[in-house]
Design a protein around this motif. Structure first.
Motif, short mmCIF file in Angstrom:
data_model
loop_
_atom_site.label_atom_id
_atom_site.label_comp_id
_atom_site.label_asym_id
_atom_site.label_seq_id
_atom_site.Cartn_x
_atom_site.Cartn_y
_atom_site.Cartn_z
N ALA A 172 0.85 -1.19 0.00
CA ALA A 172 0.00 0.00 0.00
C ALA A 172 0.88 1.24 0.00
O ALA A 172 1.72 1.41 0.88
CB ALA A 172 -0.91 0.00 1.23
N LYS A 173 0.71 2.07 -1.01
CA LYS A 173 1.53 3.28 -1.12
C LYS A 173 0.73 4.48 -0.63
O LYS A 173 -0.47 4.61 -0.93
CB LYS A 173 1.96 3.47 -2.58
N PHE A 174 1.38 5.34 0.14
CA PHE A 174 0.73 6.55 0.65
C PHE A 174 1.53 7.76 0.19
O PHE A 174 2.73 7.87 0.46
CB PHE A 174 0.64 6.50 2.17
N ARG B 243 10.05 12.52 -10.78
CA ARG B 243 9.04 13.07 -9.88
C ARG B 243 7.79 12.19 -9.86
O ARG B 243 7.35 11.70 -10.89
CB ARG B 243 8.69 14.51 -10.26
N GLY B 244 7.25 12.02 -8.68
CA GLY B 244 6.06 11.18 -8.54
C GLY B 244 6.38 9.70 -8.56
O GLY B 244 5.49 8.85 -8.65
N GLY B 245 7.66 9.36 -8.47
CA GLY B 245 8.11 7.99 -8.69
C GLY B 245 7.75 6.98 -7.60
O GLY B 245 8.00 5.79 -7.77
N SER B 246 7.16 7.41 -6.50
CA SER B 246 6.83 6.46 -5.44
C SER B 246 5.76 5.46 -5.87
O SER B 246 5.74 4.32 -5.39
CB SER B 246 6.38 7.19 -4.18
N ASP B 247 4.87 5.87 -6.76
CA ASP B 247 3.87 4.92 -7.28
C ASP B 247 4.60 3.77 -7.98
O ASP B 247 4.25 2.60 -7.82
CB ASP B 247 2.97 5.58 -8.34
N TYR B 248 5.59 4.14 -8.74
CA TYR B 248 6.38 3.15 -9.48
C TYR B 248 7.09 2.23 -8.49
O TYR B 248 7.09 1.01 -8.66
CB TYR B 248 7.37 3.89 -10.39
MG MG Z 1 2.24 11.22 -6.69
#
Ligand code: MG
Ligand code: ASP
Length: 469
Positions: free
Chosen positions: A8-10, A205-210
């Protein structure tokens, strides 16, 4: 482990307030298979790191900045006495390391892509500490881990790295599995991993989803959850189209195209590891934890409808490269594309004719792109024209490649408003078409496309059936 576990990513806004830690703990308690947590940096921290290293800083500035970072994160820790001493020490140690790093950058007045990635990674490193401590204070046996230290392996494309999936499975999975077997929740940093030369490399940027999708792949988990403070994908951006509605299912390709072309819901590359492992990515809203959200999976291809969603990218510009030599097109396209990509310019779209090639790039990269295109080695370029203020509109649907006349309907709907369609790309993808308009027409064009496909949602005066008919 019998029941499949979940990652689960937050995201940033979800790790930035005590009230959010309450919600997060509730989500984890509600489903104990959520044994792996991936976190972003606290909201605004990555941006502030980007700004800080954008130019050389005085020592005093660095001290002030670090003071702020310390205060911000220590202020988010649970009250003392909750076994928080270790976390305070860990946060202090990370801040000290970051401080030395920034001094180093200041003294050498030089920053390499490697150092840059290392600096940017500190937001997540500190946030993992803060989140784990807050979860423990809420009764969850949660422990922080830095992804590069536990075997999330990447290539060496700093700033926009790609995970090495087999290597990551080999190195990261056994460690995390042991944690889960011991009943612990692992809080892992998003955004980066370890390059072959042993350095930190970020995913952009935004790479945590990945990151979450990569960790899901390593552990062979069927579900990767991405928790947000909004719902998942919608039929359009509700800020532009108030009639937009949430989408519960999207295919991998639909989600990837929408993300690449402006839907700021998911990192565009997050579907790659998910697809490789036939896993579902489920986007969920922390304020409405019972909503189904959007699921993107191996079984979500639906070709029955035409268009599912329309997205857009603002602030682009078109560069037109003119040349007249015979056979110029073939060579130039390759050379120009290489020159742009080597120069770090991201090309959103390209179109060619016999005497001209048009490239769509981000507005703030126009100067650089023009320079690169003017002196392409081995080619005679007559001139490069810049058309500023372009915006791209993308519409997706798995059925698009099979349906007839969909593109024509869109262009008619837009043309009827007197809006000039500039660059059109149809057929490059079976699931997505895009075109550009002048930015001043963007909103009306997006609304027109949405209205064309979802007229019943736009119950304006035209849609009201008169009782006399
Ligand atoms: Mg994001
Ligand atoms: N903190 C990183 C960023 O702001 C990565 C992420 O949030 O996904 O881009």
């Amino acid at each position: 482990m019998d029941e499949a576990l979940k990652v689960a990513k937050f995201g940033g806004t979800l790790v930035s307030r005590p009230e959010m830690y309450d919600r997060m703990a509730k989500v984890l308690r509600a489903d104990p298979t959520r044994r792996f947590v991936v976190v972003s940096a606290v909201a605004g921290v990555t941006d502030s790191l980007v700004t800080t290293i954008a130019k050389p800083r005085e020592e005093k500035e660095i001290d002030l900045y670090l003071g702020e970072i310390r205060r911000k994160h220590l202020g988010l820790l649970p009250p003392a006495g909750d076994g928080v001493d270790g976390t305070v020490a860990a946060v202090e140690a990370l801040c000290t390391k970051l401080e030395r790093l920034l001094y180093g950058v200041a003294y050498t007045e030089e920053i390499t892509p490697r150092t840059r990635d290392f600096v940017l990674s500190f937001g997540e490193r500190i946030s993992a500490q803060v989140v784990a401590a807050n979860l423990r204070a809420r009764g969850i046996d949660a422990w922080p881990h830095e992804a590069d230290l536990i075997g999330l392996m990447t290539d060496d494309n700093y700033g926009n790295a790609t995970a090495l999936l087999p290597e990551t499975r080999e190195h990261l999975a056994p460690f995390l599995r042991r944690q889960a077997d011991a009943g612990r929740v692992s809080v892992v940093t998003g955004f980066f991993g370890l390059s072959p030369e042993g350095k930190t490399a970020t995913f952009g940027r935004g790479g945590s989803d990945y990151s979450a999708a990569v960790i899901g792949h390593a552990l062979e988990l069927p579900v990767v959850e991405v928790w947000k403070d909004v719902g998942g994908f919608m039929s359009a951006d509700p800020k532009i189209v108030p009639e937009a509605f949430p989408l519960s299912l999207l295919s991998y390709d639909e989600a990837a195209e929408l993300s690449y072309f402006g839907a700021k819901v998911l990192h565009p590359r997050a579907v790659q590891p998910a697809r490789a492992g036939s896993a579902s990515i489920v986007l969920r809203n922390i304020f409405r934890p019972d909503d189904v959200g959007t699921r993107i999976g191996p079984d979500t291809v639906d070709r029955s409808g035409d268009v599912k969603s329309v997205s857009y990218v603002r602030e682009l510009a078109t560069l037109k490269v003119f040349a007249s030599g015979d056979g110029f097109k073939e060579g130039l396209l390759a050379h120009a594309a290489t020159a742009l990509s080597n120069g770090g310019v991201n090309v959103y779209s390209a179109a060619t004719s016999q005497t001209c090639i048009a490239f769509l790039v981000e507005a703030d990269q126009v100067g650089r792109a023009k320079k690169l295109l003017t002196r392409i080695p081995g080619t005679v370029v007559d001139r490069v024209e810049v058309m500023p203020h372009a915006s791209l509109i993308c519409f997706v649907g798995e059925g698009l490649g099979y349906a007839h006349g969909v593109a024509a309907r869109v262009f008619r709907a837009v043309a009827e408003l007197g809006i000039n369609v500039q660059l059109i790309s149809a057929g490059a993808s079976m699931v997505a078409y895009h075109f550009t308009v002048d930015t001043k027409d963007l909103e009306r064009a997006v609304q027109a496309v949405h209205r064309e496909f979802f007229p019943h949602r736009h119950a304006g005066p035209q849609a009201v059936v008169s009782p006399n008919t």
